[in-house]
Design an enzyme around this catalytic site. Structure first.
Site, short mmCIF file in Angstrom:
data_model
loop_
_atom_site.label_atom_id
_atom_site.label_comp_id
_atom_site.label_asym_id
_atom_site.label_seq_id
_atom_site.Cartn_x
_atom_site.Cartn_y
_atom_site.Cartn_z
CB SER A 54 -48.80 -17.96 -40.88
OG SER A 54 -50.16 -17.61 -41.10
CG ASP B 164 -50.76 -20.34 -49.36
OD1 ASP B 164 -51.23 -19.21 -49.62
OD2 ASP B 164 -50.29 -20.64 -48.25
CG HIS C 227 -50.29 -18.41 -45.40
ND1 HIS C 227 -50.32 -19.73 -45.79
CD2 HIS C 227 -50.38 -18.40 -44.04
CE1 HIS C 227 -50.41 -20.50 -44.71
NE2 HIS C 227 -50.45 -19.73 -43.64
#
Length: 324
Positions: A78, A240, A243
């Site tokens: 990511s 979240d 990240h």
């Protein structure tokens, strides 16, 4: 310091297990492995997927300069796609592309082949896609999902080393951002947050050994991203709590850019402070020293010494990134 004999032995043990095909549970042991797997499942349920699985589309040419574009590919997880960002210019890949273009005074053609959730085992397919673009420089961000999914360290390292070797054989320079410090992630509860920190750092050290062996260079993320993320989680993490935020991604790009430029022979700064020694010792040291780069070297004309391959640890001082 953590980079004394214990960390050196762990890096050597994981790297050796990767070379011979072993599992390499390391000192954490099978019981801790099982506990970490259970805790990872809980953390994943807490985090969920509020951003989906894709970052903003970032492929393109960056930098308003004349000349043939430098071909750059970004692989990994990511971090490579900038998950959670809505603007391409906030992703690490685009930040690095703009910075590289400014230093080289040439445009950069960026191709992002990474994917959110990817672990080291997924790098093979990503390398296939990256090689289609004939990259001159490849940047790899990987390791976090290997820890979260409790992948055996030696297995993860083996896949990473193979990916780096394929990229190097195709003529690309390779820079790997090693596993970040997951001990800063709040959804992972104590005491296993301490375990993830230890495992993250052991994996990062073993990644460094494997990448240097394959002809690439690494940038240590654990201690670079760890303290600031730990001290300022609201600013450095996204909603979240797993990240990075835009500022967190900028920090990652800021760490990698000097090594990317140096790999292409473009970094204009004076030579950084340099330490030479066994790759195992320097791999363990790099985990504890923010933003350090480790690359292969020769000592007295020899590539291999009595304690393994010779390597150089470089302490770079990056300048500010250009505004996107």
């Amino acid at each position: 310091m953590v980079w004394t004999s214990g960390a050196v032995r762990a890096a050597r043990r994981i790297a050796t297990a990767a070379a011979v095909g072993g599992g390499g549970l390391t000192a954490l042991g099978a019981v801790t492995y099982g506990l970490l797997m259970a805790e990872a499942m809980v953390a994943r349920r807490i985090v969920g997927q509020p951003h989906g699985l894709d970052g903003p589309q970032a492929d393109g040419v960056y930098g308003a300069f004349p000349g043939e574009p430098i071909r750059m590919a970004v692989l990994g997880d990511s971090l490579s796609v900038g998950l959670g960002m809505t603007r391409p210019e906030d992703t690490p890949a685009v930040r690095i592309a703009y910075g590289l273009a400014a230093v080289a005074e040439r445009p950069v053609r960026l191709t992002v082949v990474g994917q959110s959730g990817a672990a080291s085992v997924d790098l093979g397919v990503q390398v296939d896609r990256a090689l289609e673009t004939r990259p001159e420089i490849a940047i790899v961000f990987v390791g976090a999902n290997d820890v979260i999914t409790a992948t055996l360290p030696a297995r993860a390292v083996r896949h990473l080393q193979k990916a780096v070797r394929r990229l190097r054989e195709a003529g690309a320079e390779v820079v790997v951002g090693t596993c970040p410090d997951l001990g800063t992630v709040r959804p992972i509860a104590q005491p296993l947050r301490w375990v993830t920190r230890r495992w993250s750092r052991q994996l990062a050290a073993a990644q460094t050994v494997a990448v240097v062996e394959a002809g690439g260079r690494t940038v240590a993320f654990a201690d670079l991203l760890g303290p600031e993320f730990d001290a300022n989680p609201a600013e450095m993490f996204g909603p979240d709590r797993f990240h990075p935020s835009a500022r967190g991604y900028l920090q990652a790009a800021y760490a990698v850019l000097p090594s990317v430029c140096a790999a292409l022979g473009l970094w204009p700064e004076p030579e950084p402070v340099r330490v030479e020694g066994s790759q195992y010792l320097l791999a363990a040291m790099a985990v504890e020293e923010p933003g350090t780069e480790v690359t292969a070297t020769r000592v007295a004309g020899r590539a291999v010494g009595p304690h393994g391959r010779w390597a150089a640890l470089l302490r770079r001082r990056p300048g500010p990134l250009p505004n996107a």
